[in-house]
Write an enzyme that holds these catalytic residues in place. Structure first.
Site, PDB file in Angstrom:
ATOM      1  N   THR A 144       6.057  -6.285  49.625  1.00  0.00           N
ATOM      2  CA  THR A 144       7.002  -5.197  49.154  1.00  0.00           C
ATOM      3  C   THR A 144       7.076  -3.985  49.953  1.00  0.00           C
ATOM      4  O   THR A 144       5.931  -3.652  50.535  1.00  0.00           O
ATOM      5  CB  THR A 144       6.643  -5.024  47.717  1.00  0.00           C
ATOM      6  OG1 THR A 144       7.360  -3.698  47.438  1.00  0.00           O
ATOM      7  CG2 THR A 144       5.319  -4.936  47.257  1.00  0.00           C
ATOM      8  N   SER A 180       0.976   0.468  41.714  1.00  0.00           N
ATOM      9  CA  SER A 180       0.681  -0.327  40.473  1.00  0.00           C
ATOM     10  C   SER A 180      -0.336  -1.069  41.001  1.00  0.00           C
ATOM     11  O   SER A 180      -0.430  -1.405  42.039  1.00  0.00           O
ATOM     12  CB  SER A 180       2.012  -0.964  39.812  1.00  0.00           C
ATOM     13  OG  SER A 180       2.332  -1.864  40.697  1.00  0.00           O
ATOM     14  N   TYR A 182       0.013  -4.317  40.559  1.00  0.00           N
ATOM     15  CA  TYR A 182       0.971  -5.370  41.108  1.00  0.00           C
ATOM     16  C   TYR A 182       1.010  -5.081  42.867  1.00  0.00           C
ATOM     17  O   TYR A 182       0.700  -5.514  43.508  1.00  0.00           O
ATOM     18  CB  TYR A 182       2.281  -5.538  40.815  1.00  0.00           C
ATOM     19  CG  TYR A 182       3.335  -5.883  41.520  1.00  0.00           C
ATOM     20  CD1 TYR A 182       3.396  -7.221  41.804  1.00  0.00           C
ATOM     21  CD2 TYR A 182       4.414  -4.986  42.039  1.00  0.00           C
ATOM     22  CE1 TYR A 182       4.230  -7.729  42.691  1.00  0.00           C
ATOM     23  CE2 TYR A 182       5.080  -5.574  43.050  1.00  0.00           C
ATOM     24  CZ  TYR A 182       5.396  -6.870  43.425  1.00  0.00           C
ATOM     25  OH  TYR A 182       6.219  -7.146  44.224  1.00  0.00           O
ATOM     26  N   HIS A 183       1.252  -3.690  43.097  1.00  0.00           N
ATOM     27  CA  HIS A 183       1.446  -3.068  44.335  1.00  0.00           C
ATOM     28  C   HIS A 183       0.243  -3.299  45.190  1.00  0.00           C
ATOM     29  O   HIS A 183       0.143  -3.770  46.393  1.00  0.00           O
ATOM     30  CB  HIS A 183       1.977  -1.863  44.257  1.00  0.00           C
ATOM     31  CG  HIS A 183       3.489  -1.849  44.093  1.00  0.00           C
ATOM     32  ND1 HIS A 183       3.971  -1.380  42.866  1.00  0.00           N
ATOM     33  CD2 HIS A 183       4.647  -1.949  44.663  1.00  0.00           C
ATOM     34  CE1 HIS A 183       5.262  -1.578  42.832  1.00  0.00           C
ATOM     35  NE2 HIS A 183       5.684  -1.798  43.964  1.00  0.00           N
ATOM     36  N   LYS A 186      -0.503  -6.702  46.432  1.00  0.00           N
ATOM     37  CA  LYS A 186       0.505  -6.925  47.657  1.00  0.00           C
ATOM     38  C   LYS A 186      -0.202  -6.415  49.011  1.00  0.00           C
ATOM     39  O   LYS A 186      -0.225  -6.941  50.059  1.00  0.00           O
ATOM     40  CB  LYS A 186       1.852  -6.325  47.491  1.00  0.00           C
ATOM     41  CG  LYS A 186       2.636  -7.234  46.401  1.00  0.00           C
ATOM     42  CD  LYS A 186       3.027  -8.608  46.573  1.00  0.00           C
ATOM     43  CE  LYS A 186       4.182  -9.154  45.983  1.00  0.00           C
ATOM     44  NZ  LYS A 186       4.176 -10.463  46.280  1.00  0.00           N
TER      45      LYS A 186
HETATM   46  N1  LIG Z   1      12.708  -9.451  43.236  1.00  0.00           N
HETATM   47  C1  LIG Z   1      12.658  -8.443  43.947  1.00  0.00           C
HETATM   48  O1  LIG Z   1      13.339  -7.271  44.044  1.00  0.00           O
HETATM   49  C2  LIG Z   1      11.494  -8.336  45.007  1.00  0.00           C
HETATM   50  C3  LIG Z   1      11.455  -7.336  45.903  1.00  0.00           C
HETATM   51  C4  LIG Z   1      10.163  -7.483  46.736  1.00  0.00           C
HETATM   52  C5  LIG Z   1       9.326  -8.356  46.757  1.00  0.00           C
HETATM   53  N2  LIG Z   1       9.628  -9.499  45.817  1.00  0.00           N
HETATM   54  C6  LIG Z   1       8.406 -10.532  45.808  1.00  0.00           C
HETATM   55  O2  LIG Z   1       9.148 -11.703  46.220  1.00  0.00           O
HETATM   56  C7  LIG Z   1       8.483 -12.657  45.505  1.00  0.00           C
HETATM   57  C8  LIG Z   1       9.558 -13.438  44.526  1.00  0.00           C
HETATM   58  O3  LIG Z   1      10.154 -12.692  43.776  1.00  0.00           O
HETATM   59  P1  LIG Z   1      11.137 -13.100  42.379  1.00  0.00           P
HETATM   60  O4  LIG Z   1      11.947 -11.691  42.308  1.00  0.00           O
HETATM   61  O5  LIG Z   1      11.587 -14.197  42.904  1.00  0.00           O
HETATM   62  O6  LIG Z   1       9.897 -13.324  41.316  1.00  0.00           O
HETATM   63  P2  LIG Z   1      10.255 -14.206  40.177  1.00  0.00           P
HETATM   64  O7  LIG Z   1       8.864 -14.123  39.109  1.00  0.00           O
HETATM   65  O8  LIG Z   1      11.510 -14.387  39.624  1.00  0.00           O
HETATM   66  O9  LIG Z   1       9.579 -15.657  40.894  1.00  0.00           O
HETATM   67  C9  LIG Z   1       8.155 -16.004  41.294  1.00  0.00           C
HETATM   68  C10 LIG Z   1       8.056 -17.110  40.949  1.00  0.00           C
HETATM   69  O10 LIG Z   1       6.763 -17.719  41.093  1.00  0.00           O
HETATM   70  C11 LIG Z   1       6.243 -18.382  40.053  1.00  0.00           C
HETATM   71  N3  LIG Z   1       4.629 -18.373  40.031  1.00  0.00           N
HETATM   72  C12 LIG Z   1       3.884 -17.131  39.899  1.00  0.00           C
HETATM   73  N4  LIG Z   1       2.573 -17.536  39.986  1.00  0.00           N
HETATM   74  C13 LIG Z   1       2.623 -18.909  40.152  1.00  0.00           C
HETATM   75  C14 LIG Z   1       1.592 -19.826  40.351  1.00  0.00           C
HETATM   76  N5  LIG Z   1       0.301 -19.347  40.141  1.00  0.00           N
HETATM   77  N6  LIG Z   1       1.873 -21.195  40.544  1.00  0.00           N
HETATM   78  C15 LIG Z   1       3.235 -21.514  40.582  1.00  0.00           C
HETATM   79  N7  LIG Z   1       4.126 -20.973  40.386  1.00  0.00           N
HETATM   80  C16 LIG Z   1       4.053 -19.522  40.265  1.00  0.00           C
HETATM   81  C17 LIG Z   1       7.073 -17.915  38.655  1.00  0.00           C
HETATM   82  O11 LIG Z   1       7.030 -18.985  37.683  1.00  0.00           O
HETATM   83  C18 LIG Z   1       8.276 -17.686  39.392  1.00  0.00           C
HETATM   84  O12 LIG Z   1       9.215 -18.741  39.181  1.00  0.00           O
HETATM   85  C19 LIG Z   1       7.540 -12.120  44.544  1.00  0.00           C
HETATM   86  O13 LIG Z   1       6.082 -12.364  45.186  1.00  0.00           O
HETATM   87  C20 LIG Z   1       7.775 -10.780  44.584  1.00  0.00           C
HETATM   88  O14 LIG Z   1       6.712 -10.013  44.421  1.00  0.00           O
HETATM   89  C21 LIG Z   1      10.542  -9.521  44.944  1.00  0.00           C
END
Ligand SMILES: NC(=O)c1ccc[n+]([C@@H]2O[C@H](COP(=O)([O-])OP(=O)(O)OC[C@H]3O[C@@H](n4cnc5c(N)ncnc54)[C@H](O)[C@@H]3O)[C@@H](O)[C@H]2O)c1
Length: 385
Positions: A144, A180, A182-183, A186
């Site tokens: 991120t 956070s 979370y950050h 990452k």
């Molecule tokens: N959505 C955003 O705005 C955004 C921005 C920057 C980065 N990201 C990153 O992109 C990635 C995807 O984001 P998203 O918005 O689709 O999130 P999301 O939570 O909708 O999707 C992540 C998926 O991973 C699955 N998951 C988590 N841990 C798991 C594990 N141990 N085994 C199997 N499955 C697992 C969850 O069930 C979920 O379906 C994440 O790493 C997030 O940090 C998202």
């Protein structure tokens, strides 16, 4: 190509599976459905009701003619992960399977520890599984832009910077500061990938992405293909949350002064950027850092854009700044470099003004469902209690 998507059930994972499948790539996915479970834990749900994985796969076949292999499993099951790599021999593994909510990670020590364990362990296990099964597999990992914090200088699109301290020069990892737990997870992921790249020569694309907004991609041609859409204080990202606030007659609520500046990208543009990065991998053994965003806005400006979009659809709304539950700079400098994606021919096709209107239009039929979750929209999770 054969692509394994870890986190295929998520907001980004599902539309990426559809995009790649529609492009003729073979798609395999793993997800333990933890975002569905944790969203329910905080009393929320996706704005669009989600079919179960089996039905999702059937709908993708029915409407787009694509076959998706979807395993409901935890990617932290190391033997299983290796088995899937052996069985399907992917060219690239997209790693989205992380706990991705900053407020969730800040609720208490248990949520903080879970976030670190889940996110770091999955990254390390993926590296070792690839090293054992086939070290040429490309890892495309989603980080991120939030890893950088908000430094008072330009942010280069490179993992290293040259520094001179007391007359001596060296190359160091560009300094980062998480807002956070979370950050921080990452940031540690990035450090680990850099380390394992130098140690084992694994091929990595480490994406620093800004918050994603939107409901539409080219492949979401039917309600049954929709991706999850979170709007509550724990799981909803800012644009998505503001759109639902407007629909429910709630004020749009920038946290604090609303001068927090971030780089944003639409769901459609995020999918296209990911497709390009998958189809144009780095050289074998290379670590490639990518900045992925399209437009830079302050949260205040976003509230104004969403307000105007709602008003263009006859929905009156107002902006009301609320006390910031987070610990973050509310006015700051922000200037990240972006050159890798443009060098691959990427240019954003969507903009927030048009997409905010489209999102509100898509969400309006679900107003009744959304109103059931009205109580989980205002911020409750405070960084400092
Ligand atoms: N959505 C955003 O705005 C955004 C921005 C920057 C980065 N990201 C990153 O992109 C990635 C995807 O984001 P998203 O918005 O689709 O999130 P999301 O939570 O909708 O999707 C992540 C998926 O991973 C699955 N998951 C988590 N841990 C798991 C594990 N141990 N085994 C199997 N499955 C697992 C969850 O069930 C979920 O379906 C994440 O790493 C997030 O940090 C998202």
């Amino acid at each position: 190509m054969k692509v394994l998507i870890l986190g295929i059930d998520g907001y980004l994972g599902w539309p990426l599976a559809l995009r790649l499948g529609a492009r003729g790539h073979e798609v395999i996915g793993i997800d333990n459905l933890s975002t569905r479970t944790f969203s329910e834990e905080v009393g929320a749900d996706s704005a669009f009701p989600l079919p179960n994985p089996e039905d999702r796969v059937k709908e993708a076949k029915k409407h787009l003619g694509i076959d998706i292999n979807f395993y409901v499993r935890d990617v932290n099951d190391y033997e299983f992960l290796k088995e899937v790599l052996r069985r399907h021999k992917p060219d690239v593994v997209v790693h989205f399977a992380e706990q991705r909510s900053a407020p969730f990670s800040m609720k208490d020590y248990k949520h903080a520890v879970y976030t670190l364990e889940n996110n770091l362990s999955s990254t390390v296990k993926l590296v070792y599984a690839i090293k054992e099964v086939d070290p040429t597999i490309h890892i495309l990992k989603m980080g991120t832009m939030g890893e950088y914090g908000t430094p008072n200088f330009d942010i280069p699109e490179s993992p290293f910077v040259e520094v001179e301290i007391k007359g001596k020069k060296d190359k160091i990892v560009f300094p980062r500061w998480g807002g956070s737990v979370y950050h921080w997870s990452k940031i540690f992921d990035t450090d680990l990938l850099l380390y394992f790249n130098s140690l084992f020569g694994i091929t990595v694309t480490d994406i620093m992405q800004g918050p994603v907004y939107g409901t539409r991609t080219q492949e979401i041609v039917n309600e049954s293909l929709r991706t999850r859409f979170d709007f509550d204080e724990t799981w909803g990202t800012v644009v998505n949350r503001f759109c639902v606030e407007a629909i429910l007659g709630l004020p749009l609520t920038p946290y604090g002064k609303g001068g927090q500046i971030r780089g944003f990208i639409s769901l459609e543009d995020s999918m296209e950027a990911l497709r390009l990065l998958i189809e144009h991998p780095p050289n074998q053994g290379e670590y490639r850092l990518v900045h992925q965003f399209a437009e830079i806005y302050s949260v205040r400006k976003i509230a104004e854009i969403v307000k105007a979009a709602a008003e263009s659809l006859g929905i009156e709304t107002r902006i009301q700044n609320v006390e910031n539950p987070r610990v973050e700079a509310e006015e700051h400098y922000y200037n990240p470099e972006i050159k890798v994606l443009p060098s691959l021919g990427f240019y954003p096709k969507k903009n927030l003004k048009d997409e905010a209107k489209a999102m509100i239009e898509d969400l309006l039929p679900y107003k009744e469902r959304l109103s059931r979750f009205k109580h989980v929209i205002m911020p409750k999770t405070k960084w400092r209690r």
